[in-house]
Enzyme design. Sequence first.
Site, PDB file in Angstrom:
ATOM      1  N   HIS A  65       3.016   7.610  -6.499  1.00  0.00           N
ATOM      2  CA  HIS A  65       2.297   7.459  -5.278  1.00  0.00           C
ATOM      3  C   HIS A  65       2.450   5.589  -5.389  1.00  0.00           C
ATOM      4  O   HIS A  65       2.301   5.551  -6.933  1.00  0.00           O
ATOM      5  CB  HIS A  65       1.575   7.478  -5.018  1.00  0.00           C
ATOM      6  CG  HIS A  65       1.339   8.704  -4.204  1.00  0.00           C
ATOM      7  ND1 HIS A  65       0.893   9.874  -4.099  1.00  0.00           N
ATOM      8  CD2 HIS A  65       2.955   9.642  -3.666  1.00  0.00           C
ATOM      9  CE1 HIS A  65       0.997  11.099  -2.983  1.00  0.00           C
ATOM     10  NE2 HIS A  65       2.916  10.857  -3.206  1.00  0.00           N
ATOM     11  N   ASP A  67       0.123   3.269  -5.150  1.00  0.00           N
ATOM     12  CA  ASP A  67      -0.614   2.301  -5.486  1.00  0.00           C
ATOM     13  C   ASP A  67      -0.728   2.872  -6.616  1.00  0.00           C
ATOM     14  O   ASP A  67      -2.408   2.810  -7.632  1.00  0.00           O
ATOM     15  CB  ASP A  67      -1.853   3.154  -4.444  1.00  0.00           C
ATOM     16  CG  ASP A  67      -2.162   4.765  -4.658  1.00  0.00           C
ATOM     17  OD1 ASP A  67      -1.163   5.220  -4.123  1.00  0.00           O
ATOM     18  OD2 ASP A  67      -3.330   5.003  -4.346  1.00  0.00           O
ATOM     19  N   HIS A  68       0.221   3.602  -7.440  1.00  0.00           N
ATOM     20  CA  HIS A  68      -0.726   3.813  -8.547  1.00  0.00           C
ATOM     21  C   HIS A  68       0.804   3.263  -9.829  1.00  0.00           C
ATOM     22  O   HIS A  68       0.583   3.429 -10.919  1.00  0.00           O
ATOM     23  CB  HIS A  68      -0.406   5.202  -9.222  1.00  0.00           C
ATOM     24  CG  HIS A  68      -1.634   6.292  -8.529  1.00  0.00           C
ATOM     25  ND1 HIS A  68      -2.585   6.624  -9.196  1.00  0.00           N
ATOM     26  CD2 HIS A  68      -2.301   6.086  -7.402  1.00  0.00           C
ATOM     27  CE1 HIS A  68      -4.030   6.334  -8.114  1.00  0.00           C
ATOM     28  NE2 HIS A  68      -3.168   6.916  -6.911  1.00  0.00           N
TER      29      HIS A  68
END
Length: 309
Positions: A65, A67-68
């Site tokens: 994802h 945001d990672h």
Amino acid sequence: MVSLDVIFLGTSAAMPTADRSLSCIVVNRHGTLLIFDAGEGMQYNFIRAKLGFNKRTKLFITHLHSDHILGILGFLQTLSLQGRTLPIDIFGPEPLNDFILENIRLLHIKLTFQINIHKICGSHGILVKEKEYSILYCKSEHGPGVCSYAYCVVENDRPGKFDIKKAKTLNIPEGELYSLLQQGIDIVDKNRVIHSSEIVGQRRPGRKIGISGDTRPSDNLCNFFRDCDLLIFESTFSSNELLKAKESYHSTAIETAALAKLASVHRLCLTHFSSRYKDLEVLLNEARSVFFSTELAFDLKTVSVDYKN
């Protein structure tokens, strides 16, 4: 004494806030950097934490994802601009290889060091095995079609305590014979057999750090994190948002604390907070109502993990 410190570079979920960056955790084991996730812009706090640009480094991605993972390219480029020469091993779900290599090509990033990208297969196992510690992985639950993993840093057992007074009483020469006894090896000195167990106590456990990534709590993760000295677990929502947590395959603070208690962990640190919470005390208080040894992560917080004995 081998140092073992956790440095939080990013503690927000989905989107950054004025004082929280996106997900990134560094385990610094005596100068070796084990990095878990690389949220966008993570190199900024990496620089602020003064972790060093040319240390032995491994990067572990929990899931793909944005945001990672969006910080990976900027991090690699920053290391190159600083003249890094040591290679980096990167571990994560299968599409990670294409994501990194295609973006390096499109952005014309020129690396000064080698990267080795490793695809994680299976539901659990040993991912890295070093002389003194291992990195374990376990599949987590972050929604249909999302391949996500949790990780544990697990040190090997340490030798027992050496009884120096008894060794001197037996007139054992210092040096090599002391070393052999410490390693559990029986010795012969002056025509007498001296058993290691006479001088050295029972082996002592190493330290264990668990990192959840984004996930719902589960029995598998409870077993995986059992007896952690420090468990770092996502706590995106409060108990009032349980339905939202279930729909998005995240965890509430109370659920996280319940898992920590069942897993008999020593210490729990909450992270990955939704930006809707301006005051995180509500999450801390909920968790502590179930598991008191709970604390909140914040950007650039450092947690030292000590030996039990």
